[in-house]
Scaffold this active site. Structure first.
Site, PDB file in Angstrom:
ATOM      1  N   LYS A 228       0.841  -1.207   0.000  1.00 38.86           N
ATOM      2  CA  LYS A 228       0.000   0.000   0.000  1.00 38.86           C
ATOM      3  C   LYS A 228       0.877   1.258   0.000  1.00 38.86           C
ATOM      4  O   LYS A 228       0.592   2.220  -0.717  1.00 38.86           O
ATOM      5  CB  LYS A 228      -0.958  -0.021   1.202  1.00 38.86           C
ATOM      6  CG  LYS A 228      -2.091  -1.002   1.002  1.00 38.86           C
ATOM      7  CD  LYS A 228      -2.892  -1.332   2.247  1.00 38.86           C
ATOM      8  CE  LYS A 228      -3.893  -2.454   1.917  1.00 38.86           C
ATOM      9  NZ  LYS A 228      -4.636  -2.971   3.065  1.00 38.86           N
TER      10      LYS A 228
ATOM     11  N   GLN B  72      -5.246  -1.696   9.075  1.00 31.57           N
ATOM     12  CA  GLN B  72      -5.154  -3.056   8.528  1.00 31.57           C
ATOM     13  C   GLN B  72      -5.802  -4.071   9.472  1.00 31.57           C
ATOM     14  O   GLN B  72      -5.518  -4.086  10.666  1.00 31.57           O
ATOM     15  CB  GLN B  72      -3.666  -3.395   8.295  1.00 31.57           C
ATOM     16  CG  GLN B  72      -3.423  -4.688   7.569  1.00 31.57           C
ATOM     17  CD  GLN B  72      -3.878  -4.659   6.114  1.00 31.57           C
ATOM     18  OE1 GLN B  72      -3.850  -3.639   5.442  1.00 31.57           O
ATOM     19  NE2 GLN B  72      -4.314  -5.806   5.613  1.00 31.57           N
TER      20      GLN B  72
ATOM     21  N   ASP C 241     -11.588   2.441   3.147  1.00 25.47           N
ATOM     22  CA  ASP C 241     -11.946   1.019   3.053  1.00 25.47           C
ATOM     23  C   ASP C 241     -13.443   0.856   2.781  1.00 25.47           C
ATOM     24  O   ASP C 241     -13.891  -0.218   2.374  1.00 25.47           O
ATOM     25  CB  ASP C 241     -11.660   0.325   4.388  1.00 25.47           C
ATOM     26  CG  ASP C 241     -10.323  -0.405   4.421  1.00 25.47           C
ATOM     27  OD1 ASP C 241      -9.944  -0.966   3.384  1.00 25.47           O
ATOM     28  OD2 ASP C 241      -9.700  -0.418   5.495  1.00 25.47           O
TER      29      ASP C 241
HETATM   30  N1  GUN Z   1      -7.245  -7.019   5.654  1.00 22.89           N
HETATM   31  C1  GUN Z   1      -7.491  -7.787   4.564  1.00 22.89           C
HETATM   32  N2  GUN Z   1      -8.069  -7.055   3.595  1.00 22.89           N
HETATM   33  C2  GUN Z   1      -8.202  -5.808   4.086  1.00 22.89           C
HETATM   34  C3  GUN Z   1      -8.719  -4.600   3.544  1.00 22.89           C
HETATM   35  O1  GUN Z   1      -9.205  -4.530   2.409  1.00 22.89           O
HETATM   36  N3  GUN Z   1      -8.677  -3.524   4.363  1.00 22.89           N
HETATM   37  C4  GUN Z   1      -8.178  -3.575   5.620  1.00 22.89           C
HETATM   38  N4  GUN Z   1      -8.196  -2.474   6.348  1.00 22.89           N
HETATM   39  N5  GUN Z   1      -7.682  -4.677   6.151  1.00 22.89           N
HETATM   40  C5  GUN Z   1      -7.689  -5.781   5.382  1.00 22.89           C
END
Ligand code: GUN
Length: 284
Positions: free
Chosen positions: A53, A97, A120
């Protein structure tokens, strides 16, 4: 027949270039999209996701911050950090996350993120907007799948769409986006009877189960479009999806793992971050 591979890496690169151009335009008017990524603990997969990211932020010309909290962090400590980031004008989007250590409620954390910075799209207000179709942000993985379908001219209208998996992050919003495109949608899950039969009825099959090679060729209709959202490790530790490789011989289109949905998810996060920056500066 062997399926056409839906190249999420190539499409991501193309979209990230478009985002970079848009970022340069925004920067000319003094606006810099900024993403804060929070990682709590030392989960290995999460570390890799967070690194990817950050890399994507650099590619798109964004400002980014990474906040790493120890696995022992308290919920209050995390909520305090989110409060600071909510108030920081340099931060357009906040991503915490998941999963989080068990002493922290994911619901409380998601609720604490300002909905305007919720890149998200996990906050209940953003989830509600997805239901009605009048949304600011789409959840990244389902949005990435829809972009891939569009790129390959695959139209869900009138099609039997089967989503296997009912998570809040993927399965449920995925079903909703396919429905918005006039697909006829079935959601399957661990309690579904006749799973093989239902999967076999799918023109578009989305696997979001989280179990290596769960979908096998006998569960897939000849010529189906198969989208593999899974990111698992097999017994040898190799990354693999939820869909077995032999499905390639039956499907017309299929997303590879890695290089299919994964890169698209991160690219949609970048898209949401630039959208957040615009929203916060009242730009359409
Ligand atoms: N963990 C696995 N996929 C995601 C996601 O799309 N966003 C977040 N914040 N955590 C994750």
């Amino acid at each position: 027949m062997s399926a056409i591979k839906m190249d999420g890496k190539a499409l991501s690169a193309k979209i990230r270039n478009q985002i970079l151009a848009e970022t340069e335009e925004l920067k000319a008017s003094g606006i810099v999209p900024g993403l804060a990524v929070i990682l709590v603990g030392d989960d290995q997969a999460s570390q890799i996701y967070v690194r990817n990211k950050e890399k994507a932020c650099t590619e798109c010309g964004f400002y980014s911050e990474k906040h790493i909290l120890p696995a022992t962090a308290t919920q209050d400590e995390l909520l305090e950090l989110i409060d600071i980031l909510n108030k920081n004008p340099k931060i357009s989007g906040i991503l915490c996350q998941l999963p989080l250590p068990e002493q922290i409620s994911e619901d409380a954390v998601i609720a604490a993120i300002d909905p305007k910075k919720d890149v998200d799209a996990f906050n209940t207000s953003n989830v509600g907007k997805i239901m009605t179709g009048d949304y600011d942000f789409l959840p990244c993985t389902p949005a990435g799948v829809m972009e891939l379908l569009k790129e390959y001219n695959i139209n869900a209208e009138g099609k039997q769409c089967v989503v296997v998996g009912r998570s809040n992050i993927v399965g449920k919003p995925m079903a909703m986006l396919l429905l918005h495109e006039n697909g006829t949608v079935t959601i399957c899950h661990s309690k579904t009877n006749n799973l093989t039969e239902i999967c076999k009825s799918a023109d578009i099959l989305v696997a979001a189960i989280g179990k290596a090679n769960f979908i096998t060729a006998d569960m897939v209709k000849e010529g189906a479009v198969v989208i593999d959202v899974g990111m698992n490790r097999n017994e040898e530790g190799k990354v693999c999806g939820d869909v077995s490789n032999d499905v390639m011989e039956k499907a017309s289109y299929m997303t590879p793992v890695p290089g299919g949905v994964g890169p698209m998810t991160i690219t949609m996060l970048m898209k949401n971050t630039i959208k957040a920056a615009k929203l916060q500066n009242s730009i359409k």
